[in-house]
Design an enzyme around this catalytic site. Structure first.
Site, PDB file in Angstrom:
ATOM      1  N   CYS A 153     -17.439 -18.537  71.686  1.00 48.92           N
ATOM      2  CA  CYS A 153     -17.023 -18.524  73.101  1.00 48.92           C
ATOM      3  C   CYS A 153     -17.235 -17.163  73.771  1.00 48.92           C
ATOM      4  O   CYS A 153     -17.278 -17.081  74.991  1.00 48.92           O
ATOM      5  CB  CYS A 153     -15.564 -18.953  73.231  1.00 48.92           C
ATOM      6  SG  CYS A 153     -15.281 -20.619  72.632  1.00 48.92           S
ATOM      7  N   HIS A 167     -13.162 -16.489  80.246  1.00 46.21           N
ATOM      8  CA  HIS A 167     -13.550 -17.656  79.462  1.00 46.21           C
ATOM      9  C   HIS A 167     -12.539 -18.766  79.738  1.00 46.21           C
ATOM     10  O   HIS A 167     -11.338 -18.517  79.831  1.00 46.21           O
ATOM     11  CB  HIS A 167     -13.559 -17.301  77.973  1.00 46.21           C
ATOM     12  CG  HIS A 167     -13.717 -18.494  77.093  1.00 46.21           C
ATOM     13  ND1 HIS A 167     -14.726 -19.415  77.289  1.00 46.21           N
ATOM     14  CD2 HIS A 167     -13.005 -18.940  76.035  1.00 46.21           C
ATOM     15  CE1 HIS A 167     -14.616 -20.360  76.372  1.00 46.21           C
ATOM     16  NE2 HIS A 167     -13.573 -20.103  75.610  1.00 46.21           N
ATOM     17  N   ASN A 188     -13.590 -26.567  78.044  1.00 46.81           N
ATOM     18  CA  ASN A 188     -14.082 -25.348  77.393  1.00 46.81           C
ATOM     19  C   ASN A 188     -15.548 -25.557  77.007  1.00 46.81           C
ATOM     20  O   ASN A 188     -15.846 -26.360  76.120  1.00 46.81           O
ATOM     21  CB  ASN A 188     -13.205 -25.074  76.158  1.00 46.81           C
ATOM     22  CG  ASN A 188     -13.618 -23.806  75.423  1.00 46.81           C
ATOM     23  OD1 ASN A 188     -14.672 -23.241  75.683  1.00 46.81           O
ATOM     24  ND2 ASN A 188     -12.785 -23.378  74.492  1.00 46.81           N
TER      25      ASN A 188
HETATM   26  O1  UT7 Z   1     -12.404 -21.101  73.136  1.00 48.38           O
HETATM   27  C1  UT7 Z   1     -11.791 -20.310  72.219  1.00 48.38           C
HETATM   28  C2  UT7 Z   1     -10.621 -20.574  71.711  1.00 48.38           C
HETATM   29  N1  UT7 Z   1      -9.857 -21.747  71.900  1.00 48.38           N
HETATM   30  C3  UT7 Z   1      -8.711 -21.624  72.540  1.00 48.38           C
HETATM   31  O2  UT7 Z   1      -8.447 -20.610  73.135  1.00 48.38           O
HETATM   32  C4  UT7 Z   1      -7.700 -22.734  72.416  1.00 48.38           C
HETATM   33  C5  UT7 Z   1      -6.346 -22.173  72.210  1.00 48.38           C
HETATM   34  N2  UT7 Z   1      -5.301 -23.116  72.004  1.00 48.38           N
HETATM   35  C6  UT7 Z   1      -4.854 -23.995  72.945  1.00 48.38           C
HETATM   36  O3  UT7 Z   1      -5.397 -24.063  74.017  1.00 48.38           O
HETATM   37  C7  UT7 Z   1      -3.627 -24.811  72.660  1.00 48.38           C
HETATM   38  O4  UT7 Z   1      -2.986 -24.317  71.508  1.00 48.38           O
HETATM   39  C8  UT7 Z   1      -3.922 -26.317  72.469  1.00 48.38           C
HETATM   40  C9  UT7 Z   1      -4.276 -26.929  73.803  1.00 48.38           C
HETATM   41  C10 UT7 Z   1      -5.055 -26.511  71.487  1.00 48.38           C
HETATM   42  C11 UT7 Z   1      -2.687 -27.038  71.932  1.00 48.38           C
HETATM   43  O5  UT7 Z   1      -1.572 -26.834  72.779  1.00 48.38           O
HETATM   44  P1  UT7 Z   1      -0.147 -26.456  72.149  1.00 48.38           P
HETATM   45  O6  UT7 Z   1       0.794 -26.383  73.247  1.00 48.38           O
HETATM   46  O7  UT7 Z   1      -0.360 -25.228  71.313  1.00 48.38           O
HETATM   47  O8  UT7 Z   1       0.176 -27.727  71.277  1.00 48.38           O
HETATM   48  P2  UT7 Z   1       0.391 -27.856  69.705  1.00 48.38           P
HETATM   49  O9  UT7 Z   1      -0.880 -27.637  68.986  1.00 48.38           O
HETATM   50  O10 UT7 Z   1       1.565 -27.051  69.321  1.00 48.38           O
HETATM   51  O11 UT7 Z   1       0.780 -29.381  69.631  1.00 48.38           O
HETATM   52  C12 UT7 Z   1       1.980 -29.871  70.198  1.00 48.38           C
HETATM   53  C13 UT7 Z   1       2.062 -31.349  69.909  1.00 48.38           C
HETATM   54  C14 UT7 Z   1       1.815 -31.710  68.462  1.00 48.38           C
HETATM   55  O12 UT7 Z   1       2.697 -32.763  68.122  1.00 48.38           O
HETATM   56  P3  UT7 Z   1       3.993 -32.482  67.240  1.00 48.38           P
HETATM   57  O13 UT7 Z   1       3.466 -31.925  65.959  1.00 48.38           O
HETATM   58  O14 UT7 Z   1       4.795 -31.494  68.013  1.00 48.38           O
HETATM   59  O15 UT7 Z   1       4.596 -33.831  67.129  1.00 48.38           O
HETATM   60  C15 UT7 Z   1       0.403 -32.218  68.460  1.00 48.38           C
HETATM   61  O16 UT7 Z   1       0.167 -33.152  67.432  1.00 48.38           O
HETATM   62  O17 UT7 Z   1       1.068 -32.041  70.663  1.00 48.38           O
HETATM   63  C16 UT7 Z   1       0.326 -32.895  69.799  1.00 48.38           C
HETATM   64  N3  UT7 Z   1      -1.044 -32.990  70.281  1.00 48.38           N
HETATM   65  C17 UT7 Z   1      -1.431 -33.923  71.180  1.00 48.38           C
HETATM   66  N4  UT7 Z   1      -0.762 -34.907  71.801  1.00 48.38           N
HETATM   67  C18 UT7 Z   1      -1.436 -35.688  72.652  1.00 48.38           C
HETATM   68  C19 UT7 Z   1      -2.105 -32.224  69.983  1.00 48.38           C
HETATM   69  N5  UT7 Z   1      -3.182 -32.642  70.645  1.00 48.38           N
HETATM   70  C20 UT7 Z   1      -2.794 -33.697  71.403  1.00 48.38           C
HETATM   71  C21 UT7 Z   1      -3.455 -34.548  72.298  1.00 48.38           C
HETATM   72  N6  UT7 Z   1      -2.740 -35.515  72.900  1.00 48.38           N
HETATM   73  N7  UT7 Z   1      -4.768 -34.424  72.585  1.00 48.38           N
END
Ligand code: UT7
Length: 324
Positions: A114, A251, A281
């Site tokens: 990225c 980004h 992204n």
């Molecule tokens: O490009 C370079 C780098 N990439 C980034 O910069 C990405 C950085 N990270 C992020 O943008 C965020 O961490 C994410 C968008 C990937 C995830 O958001 P989050 O607020 O950190 O969520 P999480 O990973 O802590 O997940 C929270 C919950 C989980 O459920 P439980 O375990 O709390 O029951 C996930 O399983 O949300 C669930 N979850 C989803 N639910 C519905 C994860 N993906 C999804 C989804 N739809 N697509």
């Protein structure tokens, strides 16, 4: 006299096919509400089956060249930043070189995921500053849809395909007016964070293309810290404060990361270029796509001070400060 790289044209290309959050709900256990709330994304563009990264790159490259009024034969450097090359080898850049009709100079790929566009821009700028190159085309192009695990809701909702480009031209100017063009670039990497964001395949790792794997929460945490640091670094190196910057072109990984970085810097959100809502992204394409959009719609004007920044797998991260 001092030699600087001026951005003389920007280009963009997004594949025609738009995939909305609603469409993804039919594929994985997700919802429009979750995707919007956690990322700000509402849709992404996805390349057609017969469109390769080089095809997207050629479209963005042609757009940038025509807006700059420069022909491909005038180029002496072409860099394509991509983590999704057409083939293991040769470089995507050499394919783009041939399709554009660039017959001289050198073409090669840069791989910093990225952050790839910032790394490519810094490389081209250094070639120009050193006097070896006069005119360069720098492209960020990706087809991340090809390396996504479409059954993994943690990652497949986050990415899109696209390409963005800039044309750089050498300009010699007296020291007193040297505050024009690319003013500084800062690049960083720390390979200890490999396991937080990587693709589990490749020519030397099992001979499959592999799929993107990410510990999203951990990447998020590092992104906000590293991006604020790299912005600070650019400002300090140029004796500037956030108030001196007209536009931040970050980004586009997650709207919450953009907001977090802006908040940390006390930088007004309405001076941050945001495309993540419509593009998702697009990895190395995201910064040049956002830059092109804001230049073409008239938000970024000649003379504006613009700060580009990105962070990605590796980890890699960096910035480029540009007076347009
Ligand atoms: O490009 C370079 C780098 N990439 C980034 O910069 C990405 C950085 N990270 C992020 O943008 C965020 O961490 C994410 C968008 C990937 C995830 O958001 P989050 O607020 O950190 O969520 P999480 O990973 O802590 O997940 C929270 C919950 C989980 O459920 P439980 O375990 O709390 O029951 C996930 O399983 O949300 C669930 N979850 C989803 N639910 C519905 C994860 N993906 C999804 C989804 N739809 N697509």
């Amino acid at each position: 006299m001092i030699r600087r790289s001026l951005i003389v044209g920007c280009g963009a290309y997004l594949p025609e096919r738009i995939v909305t959050n609603e469409e993804l709900v039919t594929r994985v256990d997700t919802s429009d509400e979750w995707i919007r709330e956690r990322t700000g994304i509402t849709q992404r563009h996805i390349a057609a089956d017969d469109q390769k990264t080089s095809d997207l790159a050629v479209m963005a490259g042609r757009d940038a060249l025509s807006r700059a009024g420069i022909s491909a034969e005038q180029l002496d450097l072409l860099i394509v930043a991509t983590a999704t090359p057409d083939n293991t080898f040769p470089s995507t850049a050499t394919k783009v070189q041939a399709q554009l009709g660039m017959t001289g100079g050198a073409a090669f790929d840069i791989q910093a995921v990225c952050s790839g566009f910032i790394f490519a821009l810094a490389t081209a700028d250094n070639f120009i500053r050193s006097g070896t190159v006069k005119t360069a085309l720098v492209i960020g192009a990706e087809t991340f849809s090809r390396i996504l695990d479409w059954n993994d809701r943690n990652t497949c909702v986050l990415f899109g395909d696209g390409a963005g480009a800039v044309v750089l031209k050498a300009a010699d100017m007296p020291n007193s007016t040297a505050e024009l063009g690319v003013l500084s670039t800062h690049l960083h990497s720390d390979g200890r964070y490999h396991d937080l964001l990587y693709v589990d395949g490749g020519p030397s790792s099992g001979q499959t293309v592999g799929h993107l794997r990410m510990e999203g929460k951990e990447v998020f945490r590092h992104a906000v810290v590293n991006l604020a640091k790299v912005v600070d670094e650019a400002l300090t190196a140029n004796n500037l404060t956030p108030k001196d910057i007209q536009w931040l072109v970050p980004h586009q990984a997650n709207r919450r990361i953009l907001e977090g970085t802006a908040r940390k810097l006390n930088f007004p959100l309405d001076q941050v270029v945001v495309t993540v809502d419509r593009h998702a992204n697009t990895s190395a394409a995201s910064v040049p796509l956002a830059l092109a959009e804001a230049v073409h719609d008239g938000r970024i004007k000649q003379g504006d001070l613009v700060l580009l920044e990105a962070m990605g797998g590796g980890f890699t991260w960096g910035s480029a400060l540009v007076r347009m």
